[in-house]
Write an enzyme that holds these catalytic residues in place. Structure first.
Site, PDB file in Angstrom:
ATOM      1  N   ASP A 176      -5.991  -6.261   5.701  1.00  0.00           N
ATOM      2  CA  ASP A 176      -7.124  -5.783   4.916  1.00  0.00           C
ATOM      3  C   ASP A 176      -8.057  -6.949   4.581  1.00  0.00           C
ATOM      4  O   ASP A 176      -9.267  -6.902   4.812  1.00  0.00           O
ATOM      5  CB  ASP A 176      -6.587  -5.141   3.627  1.00  0.00           C
ATOM      6  CG  ASP A 176      -7.626  -4.275   2.941  1.00  0.00           C
ATOM      7  OD1 ASP A 176      -8.749  -4.169   3.456  1.00  0.00           O
ATOM      8  OD2 ASP A 176      -7.319  -3.721   1.870  1.00  0.00           O
ATOM      9  N   TYR A 194       0.815  -1.217   0.000  1.00  0.00           N
ATOM     10  CA  TYR A 194       0.000   0.000   0.000  1.00  0.00           C
ATOM     11  C   TYR A 194       0.850   1.268   0.000  1.00  0.00           C
ATOM     12  O   TYR A 194       0.323   2.372   0.003  1.00  0.00           O
ATOM     13  CB  TYR A 194      -0.902   0.035   1.243  1.00  0.00           C
ATOM     14  CG  TYR A 194      -2.046  -0.930   1.168  1.00  0.00           C
ATOM     15  CD1 TYR A 194      -1.811  -2.289   1.209  1.00  0.00           C
ATOM     16  CD2 TYR A 194      -3.360  -0.488   1.052  1.00  0.00           C
ATOM     17  CE1 TYR A 194      -2.839  -3.196   1.140  1.00  0.00           C
ATOM     18  CE2 TYR A 194      -4.403  -1.391   0.977  1.00  0.00           C
ATOM     19  CZ  TYR A 194      -4.142  -2.743   1.022  1.00  0.00           C
ATOM     20  OH  TYR A 194      -5.168  -3.640   0.946  1.00  0.00           O
ATOM     21  N   ASP A 242      -2.342 -17.997   5.349  1.00  0.00           N
ATOM     22  CA  ASP A 242      -3.417 -18.779   4.718  1.00  0.00           C
ATOM     23  C   ASP A 242      -4.162 -19.658   5.726  1.00  0.00           C
ATOM     24  O   ASP A 242      -5.384 -19.743   5.713  1.00  0.00           O
ATOM     25  CB  ASP A 242      -2.902 -19.606   3.533  1.00  0.00           C
ATOM     26  CG  ASP A 242      -1.510 -20.146   3.757  1.00  0.00           C
ATOM     27  OD1 ASP A 242      -0.687 -20.049   2.844  1.00  0.00           O
ATOM     28  OD2 ASP A 242      -1.246 -20.653   4.858  1.00  0.00           O
ATOM     29  N   LYS A 274       3.078 -14.127   6.131  1.00  0.00           N
ATOM     30  CA  LYS A 274       3.350 -15.123   5.087  1.00  0.00           C
ATOM     31  C   LYS A 274       4.869 -15.227   4.952  1.00  0.00           C
ATOM     32  O   LYS A 274       5.442 -15.147   3.856  1.00  0.00           O
ATOM     33  CB  LYS A 274       2.684 -14.635   3.784  1.00  0.00           C
ATOM     34  CG  LYS A 274       2.637 -15.640   2.673  1.00  0.00           C
ATOM     35  CD  LYS A 274       1.660 -16.771   2.921  1.00  0.00           C
ATOM     36  CE  LYS A 274       1.875 -17.851   1.878  1.00  0.00           C
ATOM     37  NZ  LYS A 274       1.147 -19.084   2.178  1.00  0.00           N
TER      38      LYS A 274
END
Ligand code: NAP
Length: 416
Positions: free
Chosen positions: A305, A160, A281, A227
């Site tokens: 988000d 972002y 995940d 991640k």
């Protein structure tokens, strides 16, 4: 400071500091941005609800002095085409606390997201999203009451940060050359390129605010979502820096999962917050199957988000999920959904997301009685099955009402 189009309420007092007792006067000036699309409907309804709760709680001794500031389409009208006037930033810096409706962002071109701009310019680095269920709210979960979490999403870094180069542009070609020739990177011809910065500074200040929150509110654990198995030096580093900060600055208040098992036989000691980490995940699966295992969750920008909206779906959807963007100098509370343009001015949508963001604001101000009164009015209204269209389509025997009528029902159900 003097303003061109912002009218500072004469009967209000300025909030002069954040986060300390006694900072909030009885007539605090609170800035509000109405928002685009459904913004007008939900802001009008929510302000009626907050004002009624304050009035009923404090009998006129306390009152918010509302000050309109502008962003988005309304700003463009007032400021001759300027969607994000400088005055808006100046006013938030001067008055410290604001609340906003949603703002339109064009996809794949046009101007940059106004929401992202506000967060970055004002350095509102923590996006705080409590997710909990209220009785009567339709949910796809079998046991939605087990969902009670608070997400701390990093708000200024990650993909972002806006460091993106369109395929075919000279900037993209320059970066492509550098990556291929000097760094030995390989990727397809004509790729769009984006950079994902994640820093120790940005991560640690977020973790610090999550830990302070967890300690103040008696929360039991903080889960680091990342991640890092794939993106080792960005998301993996995020994980490591979170642990580092917890150990270095909050060692007396925290334990890791390893310590929990090695030193305490798996039984969490009183007064210690468990710090754990989970891969991004699998966390989505755990949220559905074992929600009770999660309390505070800290995540980099993009993960946070996605997770915020997915979690909101478990307890009624984005129509009621609240949020706040918090920095060291300014706090901006906001509805977490978008402008839902097809419902503009139809007096139809659920004001819950903005309304509960205001409840967070009242709690921050220490006006707990008013915050509780809004919750009471809401819970009673839902128990009567009086709801807006989004809940009506999921609730048997519901009475569907307009946004404004829903606000009236909540106010009528506030029993002091
Ligand atoms: P959206 O405006 O959040 O709307 C998506 C759908 O969510 C709506 O069509 C509606 O579902 C439901 N919804 C949203 N708000 C609701 C409410 N208050 N009550 C009940 N249902 C509600 O998402 P979008 O269509 O992807 O985005 C539209 C614009 O908003 C875009 O310009 C986007 O950039 C912007 N946006 C702004 C923010 C922000 O200001 N923070 C956040 C997200 C998006 P149904 O159609 O099923 O009724």
């Amino acid at each position: 400071m003097t303003y061109q189009n912002i009218v500072v309420p004469a009967d209000g007092q300025k909030i002069t500091c954040l986060g300390e007792a006694g900072c909030i006067p009885d007539n605090p000036i609170i800035a509000f941005i109405e928002g685009d699309g459904i913004g007008r409907d939900i802001m009008t309804a929510s302000r009626r609800i907050w004002d009624a709760a304050v009035e009923k709680s404090y009998g006129g001794q306390r009152k918010i002095a509302w000050m309109e500031i502008y962003a988005g389409e309304k700003a463009a009208k007032v400021y001759d085409g300027d969607y994000m006037p400088q005055e808006t930033f100046d006013a938030l810096r001067e008055f410290l606390v604001g609340i906003k409706g949603p703002l339109t962002t064009p996809v794949g071109g046009g101007f940059r997201s106004l929401n992202v701009t506000l967060r970055q310019v004002l350095d509102l680095y923590s996006c705080v999203r409590p997710v909990r269920w209220y009785p009567g709210v339709p949910s796809p979960m079998r046991e939605p009451d087990k969902v009670d979490m608070v997400i701390f999403r990093e708000n200024t870094e990650d993909v972002y940060a806006g460091i993106e180069y369109e395929a075919g542009t000279p900037e993209n070609e320059k970066l492509t050359r550098f990556l291929r020739e000097e760094m030995g990177a390989t990727f397809f011809e004509g790729s769009g390129l984006g950079i994902k910065p994640i820093s120790a500074f940005g991560t640690k200040r977020l973790m610090r605010s999550a830990l302070r929150y967890a300690i103040q509110r008696g929360r039991k654990s903080i889960s680091i979502m990342h991640k890092g198995n794939i993106q080792k030096y960005t998301e993996g580093a995020f994980r490591n820096w979170c642990y580092e900060l917890a150990r270095d600055e909050f060692g007396d208040y925290t334990i890791t999962e390893d310590e929990l098992w090695d030193q305490y036989g798996g039984k969490q000691p009183e007064g210690r917050i468990l710090i754990k980490d989970r891969i991004a995940d699998i966390i989505f699966q755990h949220m559905l199957l074992r929600p009770a295992e999660f309390d505070v969750i800290i995540a980099p920008n993009l993960n946070g988000d996605y997770l915020s909206d997915a979690l909101a779906a478990q307890v009624g959807g984005v129509g009621i999920a609240p949020g706040a963007n918090i920095g060291d100098d300014v706090m901006l509370f906001e509805a977490t959904h978008g402008t839902a343009p097809k419902y503009t001015d139809l007096d139809k949508v659920n004001p819950g997301s903005l309304m509960f963001s205001g409840v967070m604001m009242l709690e921050f101000m220490g006006w707990q009685e008013a915050a509780d009164l809004v919750r009471d009015g809401y819970t009673r209204t839902l128990a009567q099955k009086v709801v807006t269209y989004d809940f009506a389509r999921q609730t048997d025997g519901a009475t569907e009402v307009k946004t404004s009528e829903f606000a009236t029902a909540i106010i009528n159900n506030m029993n002091v």
